[in-house]
Motif scaffolding. Structure first.
Motif, mmCIF file in Angstrom:
data_model
loop_
_atom_site.group_PDB
_atom_site.id
_atom_site.type_symbol
_atom_site.label_atom_id
_atom_site.label_comp_id
_atom_site.label_asym_id
_atom_site.label_seq_id
_atom_site.Cartn_x
_atom_site.Cartn_y
_atom_site.Cartn_z
ATOM 1 N N UNK A 22 0.838 -1.292 0.013
ATOM 2 C CA UNK A 22 -0.077 0.003 -0.030
ATOM 3 C C UNK A 22 0.987 1.195 -0.037
ATOM 4 N N UNK A 23 0.085 2.324 -0.566
ATOM 5 C CA UNK A 23 1.077 3.643 -0.552
ATOM 6 C C UNK A 23 -0.020 4.561 0.013
ATOM 7 N N UNK A 24 0.723 5.713 0.724
ATOM 8 C CA UNK A 24 0.180 6.607 0.991
ATOM 9 C C UNK A 24 0.592 8.068 0.523
ATOM 10 N N UNK A 56 -4.404 6.065 7.642
ATOM 11 C CA UNK A 56 -4.880 4.893 7.305
ATOM 12 C C UNK A 56 -3.968 3.645 6.889
ATOM 13 N N UNK A 57 -2.902 4.129 6.274
ATOM 14 C CA UNK A 57 -2.043 2.990 5.887
ATOM 15 C C UNK A 57 -1.379 2.362 7.192
ATOM 16 N N UNK A 58 -1.071 3.042 8.148
ATOM 17 C CA UNK A 58 -0.681 2.594 9.471
ATOM 18 C C UNK A 58 -1.613 1.743 10.035
ATOM 19 N N UNK A 59 -2.929 2.140 10.052
ATOM 20 C CA UNK A 59 -4.022 1.477 10.574
ATOM 21 C C UNK A 59 -4.026 0.086 9.946
ATOM 22 N N UNK A 60 -3.865 -0.154 8.479
ATOM 23 C CA UNK A 60 -4.043 -1.188 7.918
ATOM 24 C C UNK A 60 -2.821 -2.134 8.083
ATOM 25 N N UNK A 61 -1.469 -1.493 8.088
ATOM 26 C CA UNK A 61 -0.403 -2.284 8.330
ATOM 27 C C UNK A 61 -0.420 -3.056 9.996
ATOM 28 N N UNK A 62 -0.888 -2.067 10.924
ATOM 29 C CA UNK A 62 -0.951 -2.458 12.200
ATOM 30 C C UNK A 62 -2.032 -3.822 12.298
ATOM 31 N N UNK A 93 0.777 7.116 15.322
ATOM 32 C CA UNK A 93 -0.896 6.943 14.895
ATOM 33 C C UNK A 93 -1.626 6.109 16.004
ATOM 34 N N UNK A 94 -0.784 5.957 17.136
ATOM 35 C CA UNK A 94 -1.393 5.466 18.237
ATOM 36 C C UNK A 94 -1.647 3.864 18.394
#
Length: 195
Positions: A22-24, A56-62, A93-94
C-alpha cells in the motif's frame, strides 16, 4: 513519513500465503528529502496519487501484522533502517510500535545473514565486490550477483520479493547457518545459541 509499505507472508518453504502493498499520499506539512525521492525514483506527482492517508496506511499495517502474528519479520537492512520508520509511524498513529518482536513475533535482517554467509559459508551465495575489491551487500548488488530478479530496486514490493529469493537461496545452500540465523531472531533463541 512512510509512503509505501510492502510485506509478503511466506510459509517455511517460501510459498506465498498473503501480502500487503500500500501507498500513502504525502501528508500536509511534510517536505520530502530530495535524496529519498532520487533513490526511490519518485516524482512529486506520485506523492499525491494515493487516496490513502498516512493514518489509514498505518492502521492497515497494524491490523495486518496483528493477523499474521506470530510471524518472523525479515527485511534487508530493516533493523537499522526500515524498522525505525515503521515504529515511529505506528507510534504516531497510536498503534503498538513493536509488532515485529512482540506477541510471539521475531525479527531478523538478511543484510546480517549475507555478511555471515561471506565469512562462514562463502559458497552459499555470490558476494559482489566493488572496484576496490571490497564486498558489497546492498540488495541490488546481491540480487544481480545471484540472478535474482529485481526490476525496480527500492520499490518496497520489489525489494521484499528479492529479499525472499535471497533468503531462499541461503536456506537451501547453507542450512546450518540458516538455523543459527533463525535462532538469532529472538532474545531467547540468541541466548540458546550463545549457551
Amino acid at each position: 513519513q512512510i509512503l509505501q509499505i510492502s510485506a509478503v507472508l511466506y510459509d517455511e518453504s517460501f510459498i506465498q500465503v498473503n501480502e500487503i502493498d500500500i501507498r500513502s499520499k504525502l501528508s500536509k506539512g511534510i517536505i520530502p528529502h530530495i535524496k529519498a525521492l532520487e533513490t526511490n525514483k519518485l516524482t512529486l506527482v506520485q506523492l499525491t496519487q494515493s487516496n490513502m492517508s498516512s493514518y489509514q496506511v498505518m492502521c492497515e499495517v497494524a491490523d495486518t501484522f496483528k493477523k499474521w502474528a506470530p510471524a518472523m519479520f525479515i527485511g534487508h537492512n530493516s533493523i537499522s533502517f526500515d524498522e525505525n520508520f515503521l515504529r515511529l509511524g505506528l507510534y504516531k498513529n497510536l498503534h503498538n510500535p513493536f509488532p515485529t518482536n512482540t506477541n510471539g513475533s521475531q525479527r531478523g535482517d538478511s543484510l546480517f545473514l549475507a555478511r555471515a554467509c561471506s565469512v562462514f559459508e562463502p559458497e552459499a551465495i555470490n558476494i559482489p565486490t566493488n572496484e576496490k575489491g571490497q564486498s558489497v551487500f546492498s540488495l541490488g548488488s546481491l540480487a544481480i550477483a545471484n540472478n535474482i530478479e529485481l526490476i525496480n530496486a527500492h520499490d518496497a514490493h520489489a525489494d521484499v520479493k528479492a529479499t525472499a529469493s535471497l533468503l531462499s537461496i541461503i536456506k537451501k545452500n547453507a542450512p546450518e547457518l540458516w538455523g543459527f540465523f533463525l535462532l538469532s531472531t529472538s532474545k531467547a533463541g540468541a541466548q540458546q545459541f550463545m549457551q
